[in-house]
Design a protein around this motif. Structure first.
Motif, short mmCIF file in Angstrom:
data_model
loop_
_atom_site.label_atom_id
_atom_site.label_comp_id
_atom_site.label_asym_id
_atom_site.label_seq_id
_atom_site.Cartn_x
_atom_site.Cartn_y
_atom_site.Cartn_z
N GLN A 70 2.94 -7.48 2.94
CA GLN A 70 2.53 -5.67 3.92
C GLN A 70 3.89 -5.20 3.58
OE1 GLN A 70 -0.54 -5.97 6.83
NE2 GLN A 70 -2.56 -5.98 5.57
N ARG A 71 3.92 -4.14 3.03
CA ARG A 71 5.27 -3.68 2.55
C ARG A 71 4.56 -2.50 3.51
NH1 ARG A 71 7.52 -7.05 0.32
NH2 ARG A 71 7.32 -8.05 -1.40
N VAL A 72 4.68 -2.37 4.65
CA VAL A 72 4.85 -0.45 5.38
C VAL A 72 5.54 0.26 4.48
CG1 VAL A 72 5.04 0.21 8.05
CG2 VAL A 72 5.10 -2.54 7.17
N GLN A 73 4.35 1.35 4.00
CA GLN A 73 5.04 2.49 4.17
C GLN A 73 5.26 3.66 4.47
OE1 GLN A 73 6.31 2.67 0.66
NE2 GLN A 73 5.60 0.65 1.16
N GLU A 74 4.57 3.71 5.96
CA GLU A 74 4.28 4.76 7.12
C GLU A 74 3.81 3.85 7.74
OE1 GLU A 74 2.54 8.60 7.47
OE2 GLU A 74 2.62 8.18 5.76
N VAL A 75 4.56 4.31 9.36
CA VAL A 75 3.44 3.89 10.86
C VAL A 75 3.36 4.96 11.84
CG1 VAL A 75 4.41 2.31 12.88
CG2 VAL A 75 5.39 1.74 10.48
N ARG A 76 2.35 5.27 12.13
CA ARG A 76 1.88 6.10 12.53
C ARG A 76 1.06 5.44 14.34
NH1 ARG A 76 -1.29 10.66 9.66
NH2 ARG A 76 -0.03 10.72 7.94
N LEU A 77 1.43 6.04 15.31
CA LEU A 77 0.58 6.12 16.54
C LEU A 77 -0.69 7.19 17.10
CD1 LEU A 77 1.12 4.20 19.17
CD2 LEU A 77 2.25 6.15 19.68
N ASP A 78 -1.88 6.61 17.47
CA ASP A 78 -3.12 7.21 17.66
C ASP A 78 -2.58 8.38 19.26
OD1 ASP A 78 -3.41 5.55 19.71
OD2 ASP A 78 -5.19 6.14 20.03
N CYS A 79 -2.90 9.65 19.71
CA CYS A 79 -3.27 10.18 20.21
C CYS A 79 -3.10 9.09 21.57
CB CYS A 79 -4.37 11.28 20.43
SG CYS A 79 -5.99 10.85 20.22
N ASP A 80 -3.79 9.29 22.12
CA ASP A 80 -3.77 7.81 23.49
C ASP A 80 -2.89 6.95 23.64
OD1 ASP A 80 -6.04 9.17 23.92
OD2 ASP A 80 -7.53 8.21 22.93
N GLY A 81 -1.53 6.78 21.74
CA GLY A 81 -0.58 5.87 22.41
C GLY A 81 -1.45 4.29 22.22
N ASP A 82 -2.30 4.06 21.80
CA ASP A 82 -2.86 2.20 21.98
C ASP A 82 -3.67 1.71 20.59
OD1 ASP A 82 -5.72 4.11 21.58
OD2 ASP A 82 -5.75 3.16 23.43
N VAL A 83 -3.21 3.01 20.19
CA VAL A 83 -4.05 2.31 18.04
C VAL A 83 -2.50 2.41 17.66
CG1 VAL A 83 -4.69 1.81 16.01
CG2 VAL A 83 -6.46 2.49 18.72
N VAL A 84 -2.08 1.67 16.59
CA VAL A 84 -0.91 2.14 15.92
C VAL A 84 -2.06 1.98 13.55
CG1 VAL A 84 0.85 0.04 14.78
CG2 VAL A 84 0.66 0.53 16.94
N LEU A 85 -1.59 2.59 13.17
CA LEU A 85 -1.89 2.63 11.61
C LEU A 85 -0.52 2.32 10.90
CD1 LEU A 85 -4.08 3.22 9.80
CD2 LEU A 85 -2.77 5.69 9.80
N LEU A 86 -0.70 1.24 10.51
CA LEU A 86 0.64 0.64 8.78
C LEU A 86 -0.46 1.24 7.55
CD1 LEU A 86 1.24 -2.65 9.98
CD2 LEU A 86 2.14 -0.50 11.26
N LYS A 87 0.40 2.35 7.64
CA LYS A 87 0.13 2.15 5.68
C LYS A 87 0.59 1.54 4.86
CE LYS A 87 -1.29 6.98 6.60
NZ LYS A 87 -1.63 7.78 5.59
N VAL A 88 0.43 0.86 3.99
CA VAL A 88 0.62 -0.14 3.17
C VAL A 88 0.81 -0.55 1.65
CG1 VAL A 88 0.71 -2.20 5.66
CG2 VAL A 88 -1.11 -2.31 4.14
N GLU A 89 1.78 -1.31 1.17
CA GLU A 89 0.93 -1.41 -0.16
C GLU A 89 1.17 -3.55 0.03
OE1 GLU A 89 4.30 -1.07 -2.50
OE2 GLU A 89 4.05 1.10 -2.96
N GLN A 90 -0.57 -3.41 -0.39
CA GLN A 90 -0.40 -5.67 -0.06
C GLN A 90 -0.06 -5.86 -1.14
OE1 GLN A 90 -2.26 -6.60 2.43
NE2 GLN A 90 -2.04 -8.31 1.15
N ASP A 91 0.51 -6.77 -1.35
CA ASP A 91 0.87 -8.22 -2.21
C ASP A 91 -0.08 -8.32 -2.89
OD1 ASP A 91 3.11 -6.54 -2.37
OD2 ASP A 91 4.57 -8.83 -1.58
N GLY A 92 -0.33 -8.40 -3.98
CA GLY A 92 -1.34 -9.73 -4.15
C GLY A 92 -3.66 -9.30 -4.66
N GLY A 93 -3.04 -7.21 -3.88
CA GLY A 93 -3.73 -6.79 -3.72
C GLY A 93 -5.44 -7.60 -2.74
N ILE A 94 -5.33 -8.98 -1.71
CA ILE A 94 -5.89 -9.60 -0.67
C ILE A 94 -5.20 -9.57 0.14
CG2 ILE A 94 -7.01 -11.95 -0.46
CD1 ILE A 94 -6.42 -12.80 -3.10
#
Length: 131
Positions: A70-94
């Motif tokens: 998973q090649r990370v394009q962007e990293v976000r943190l939710d409003c409570d700071g307890d969940v990370v969101l990784l926007k990724v390019e998924q190699d192989g589509g799996i």
């Protein structure tokens, strides 16, 4: 780069934070995993997703066995700071160890779970050892 950004994360008592991987292009949710500080720091430094495997009790570089990095394009943190969101390019589509694009392949219909997404590649073809 200072590590002050890690202090904004609301780490659970076990030192982990939930991390959701989302396809950067389509917006589809691919999977959820856990990160400790080291995994999160490595993810940001390398640009490739690294998680903490609770079952193996070690760092897990996504794709280390399957090649489906998973090649990370962007990293976000939710409003409570307890969940990370990784926007990724998924190699192989799996993203899923079952050989599907997403780990969220079962939908609740009436009172049972129905697998709605196809297996793109059999797990024994992806992994050297069977899961």
């Amino acid at each position: 780069m200072s590590d002050n950004w890690l202090e904004k994360v609301n780490w659970a008592a076990d030192g982990l934070v939930a991390a959701i991987a989302q396809d950067a292009g389509t917006g589809s949710v691919l999977m959820m995993a856990w990160m400790n500080r080291e995994a999160f720091k490595l993810t940001v430094q390398t640009g490739e997703a690294t998680y903490w495997s609770r079952s193996r009790k070690r760092l897990w570089h996504k794709g280390e066995e399957s090649g489906n990095i998973q090649r990370v394009q962007e990293v976000r943190l939710d409003c409570d700071g307890d969940v990370v969101l990784l926007k990724v390019e998924q190699d192989g589509g799996i993203a899923c160890h079952t050989g599907r694009a997403s780990c969220f392949f079962s939908r609740l219909e009436q009172d049972k779970w129905v697998e709605i997404d196809p297996v793109l590649k059999a797990p024994d073809e992806i992994y050297q050892k069977k899961i």
